[in-house]
Write a protein that holds these residues in place. Structure first.
Motif, short mmCIF file in Angstrom:
data_model
loop_
_atom_site.label_atom_id
_atom_site.label_comp_id
_atom_site.label_asym_id
_atom_site.label_seq_id
_atom_site.Cartn_x
_atom_site.Cartn_y
_atom_site.Cartn_z
N ALA A 220 0.98 -1.29 -0.09
CA ALA A 220 -0.09 0.17 0.08
C ALA A 220 0.81 1.20 -0.14
N SER A 221 1.89 1.25 0.76
CA SER A 221 2.94 2.30 0.69
C SER A 221 3.36 2.82 -0.39
N TRP A 222 3.32 1.88 -1.57
CA TRP A 222 3.71 2.21 -2.86
C TRP A 222 2.82 3.13 -3.76
N LEU A 223 1.52 3.10 -3.12
CA LEU A 223 0.48 4.21 -3.67
C LEU A 223 1.11 5.68 -3.18
N GLU A 224 1.53 5.71 -1.71
CA GLU A 224 1.77 6.87 -1.13
C GLU A 224 3.00 7.39 -1.99
N ASP A 225 4.10 6.46 -2.29
CA ASP A 225 5.15 6.88 -3.02
C ASP A 225 5.06 7.54 -4.29
N GLY A 231 2.88 14.45 -7.54
CA GLY A 231 2.42 15.36 -6.88
C GLY A 231 0.97 15.32 -6.32
N PRO A 232 0.69 15.34 -5.22
CA PRO A 232 -0.69 15.18 -4.68
C PRO A 232 -1.66 15.94 -5.39
N ALA A 237 -7.49 9.84 -8.97
CA ALA A 237 -8.18 8.52 -8.41
C ALA A 237 -7.22 7.36 -8.39
N PHE A 238 -7.43 6.54 -7.72
CA PHE A 238 -6.84 5.09 -7.69
C PHE A 238 -8.05 3.85 -8.16
N ILE A 239 -7.69 3.12 -8.90
CA ILE A 239 -8.43 1.90 -9.17
C ILE A 239 -7.84 0.75 -8.77
N GLY A 240 -8.81 -0.17 -8.38
CA GLY A 240 -8.04 -1.68 -8.11
C GLY A 240 -9.38 -2.63 -7.99
N GLU A 241 -9.04 -3.78 -8.33
CA GLU A 241 -10.28 -4.93 -8.21
C GLU A 241 -9.85 -5.34 -6.94
N PRO A 242 -10.83 -5.66 -6.02
CA PRO A 242 -10.64 -5.92 -4.47
C PRO A 242 -9.71 -7.28 -4.50
N VAL A 243 -10.00 -8.09 -5.51
CA VAL A 243 -9.03 -9.13 -5.39
C VAL A 243 -8.83 -9.34 -6.94
N CYS A 264 -5.75 7.28 0.24
CA CYS A 264 -6.83 8.04 -0.69
C CYS A 264 -7.24 9.24 0.18
N ASP A 265 -8.02 8.75 1.52
CA ASP A 265 -8.49 9.91 2.33
C ASP A 265 -7.59 11.04 2.45
N ARG A 266 -6.48 10.39 2.98
CA ARG A 266 -5.32 11.63 3.33
C ARG A 266 -5.17 12.82 2.41
N HIS A 267 -5.21 12.21 0.87
CA HIS A 267 -5.05 13.05 -0.27
C HIS A 267 -6.17 13.37 -0.95
N GLY A 268 -7.59 13.26 -0.46
CA GLY A 268 -8.74 13.59 -1.14
C GLY A 268 -8.91 12.83 -2.48
N ILE A 269 -8.14 11.69 -2.64
CA ILE A 269 -8.07 11.06 -4.25
C ILE A 269 -9.44 10.14 -4.18
#
Ligand SMILES: *Cc1c(COP(=O)(O)O)cnc(C)c1O
Length: 473
Positions: A220-225, A231-232, A237-243, A264-269
């Protein structure tokens, strides 16, 4: 050619298998297929289906552990769906929803979806497939940020090896490199991070295995990176399949999705959940985001919404985006078949059938846990390096060495070898590399599950025997 030239005529069969195969290779371009290679073998011609079984033109009965293509959730031959389609075809086979019009099935389905999806979803936009619906996601995300006065927020972050469809936007959101190579993809402003695939990636810098939980947080931290890199203020948006489905039924560690939600919440994404496979009970909840504990802003569905009896897809639009759209004037987007009345009527009948038979609860409380237990037993097989399930999805990672997890050399194509045994034994199980995957109908009984598991074990044994014979194990 594996076709016999003069097979006995089956009821309803108008041509021999060989005739179907010849005409097929002369005219029909199949999806994701090397046509020349297929022409040498001839296609398997599927002629009918019932319950969890399909039959080919040679009369072979095959247990369909892939629900068609992740979609026939209620099984084949269900009268309720057939009658809903027939009734609607007779009453009103088509009308559009463009010029201030609508049809009763589309309205009824919208209402029903608002009822069964998580509470933030009160609105739906319909399309004809999963790919189209993910195109709609890109349009919606960009429209949303324009209406917020932040048009510079354009970048959508997705994951490698994700599958989000095959249109230009769908394939771009997806992370399949072979698809990107054939078409100058991805389109601009779509980027990818690594997937939460513990078996393949769950090691630290010294090659020591991380715990699944630790790895989930790291993935998950790779998303933050990536957000920091872009640049936030530019990330939409971020998109993913749950599985991840087509990527190999990769069930993420339990720590992964909650951490993605926090980022996502932290950055309003905006968070987009692609539920084309995981929707409508597959994971033991109505939607995969409920299993994973996220609260998405947009949710794509298709496949299981009609159990594949007729094409339909769509996007559930959460309150945050719906509010912006409501005050934004015309959203210049739509398809001729948005809210197709026959497709919507079938979807309503399908959802009511799932409700009436309690299929979601059955997967959650009975067949899902049973599959998990039986897959844990399969993990003991000498070929299996990892066995994972989530609801009625399952994966078996075939390895040369159970202890180290060392893979087979790619040129052995062990997954395809196993898949060939499956076909011969009357089982549809799919191979993603050397990962064997299933997603059987949710209507499956325990007895049918035992039948499926006996076939799976037999095919693993046959694969092992073939490898030993070749001196490769
Ligand atoms: C199948 C699939 C799609 C694409 O759906 P189509 O109906 O084939 O266009 C999109 N996302 C996921 C997760 C899928 O499995």
């Amino acid at each position: 050619m594996n076709a016999r030239l003069n097979p006995p005529q089956k009821p309803g069969a108008t041509r021999t298998t060989a005739e179907w195969q010849q005409t097929d290779s002369a005219h029909y371009l199949h999806p994701f297929t090397d046509s020349a290679a297929l022409a040498r073998k001839g296609a398997r011609i599927i002629t009918r289906a019932d319950d969890i079984y399909i039959w080919d033109s040679e009369g072979q009965k095959i247990l369909d552990a892939m629900s068609g293509l992740w979609c026939v959730n209620v099984g084949y031959g269900r009268q309720e769906l057939i009658e809903a389609a027939t009734r609607q075809l007779q009453t009103l086979p088509f009308y559009n929803s463009f010029f201030n019009t609508a049809t009763p099935p589309a309205i009824e389905l919208a209402e029903l979806l608002a009822e069964i999806t998580p509470p933030q979803f009160q609105h739906v936009f319909f399309g004809g497939s999963g790919s189209e619906s993910n195109d709609t996601v890109v349009r919606l995300v960009r429209r949303y940020w324009d209406l917020q006065g932040q048009p510079e927020r354009k970048v959508i972050i997705s994951r490698k090896n994700a599958y989000h469809g095959s249109t230009m936007a769908g394939a771009s959101l997806g992370g399949m490199s072979e698809m990107h190579q054939q078409g100058g993809l991805p389109i601009p402003d779509i980027v990818h991070i690594e997937q939460p695939f513990w078996f393949a990636l769950g090691r630290d810098e010294r090659s020591e295995r991380l715990s699944r939980e630790e790895f989930g947080r790291r993935a998950a931290s790779w998303l933050e990176d990536k957000i920091q890199e872009i640049g936030p203020g530019r990330v939409a948006a971020f998109i993913g399949e749950p599985v991840q489905g087509a990527g190999g039924v990769i069930v993420p560690p339990s720590t992964y999705w909650p951490e993605i939600q926090r980022i996502c919440d932290r950055h309003g994404i905006l968070l987009v959940s692609d539920e084309v496979i995981t929707g409508f009970g597959r994971t033991g909840q109505w939607f995969g985001c409920e299993t994973m504990g996220t609260k998405p802003d947009l949710m794509t569905f298709a496949k299981g919404v009609t159990s594949g009896y007729i094409p339909l897809g769509g996007v559930m639009v959460g309150e945050r985006v719906a509010k912006a759209l409501a005050n934004g004037g015309e959203f210049a987007h739509g398809y001729t078949y948005s809210g197709h009345p026959v497709a919507c009527a079938v979807a309503v009948a399908n959802i009511r059938l799932i409700q009436r038979e309690g299929l979601v609860e059955r997967v959650r409380e009975d067949t899902g846990p049973y599959l998990a237990q039986r897959y844990a037993e399969l993990a003991g097989h000498s070929l299996v390096g990892e066995a994972q399930t989530c609801g009625l999805m399952g994966a078996l990672q075939l390895v040369r060495d159970k202890t180290s997890g060392a893979p087979f050399p790619a040129e052995l194509a062990v997954g395809m070898m196993c898949r060939a045994h499956c076909f011969r034994e009357g089982l549809i199980m799919r191979a993603v590399g050397d990962r064997m995957i299933i997603a059987p109908p949710l209507s499956m009984t325990r007895a049918q599950m035992d039948e499926m598991l006996a076939l799976i074990r037999r095919c693993l044994d046959l694969t092992l025997a073939e490898l030993q014979q070749k001196g490769a194990f």
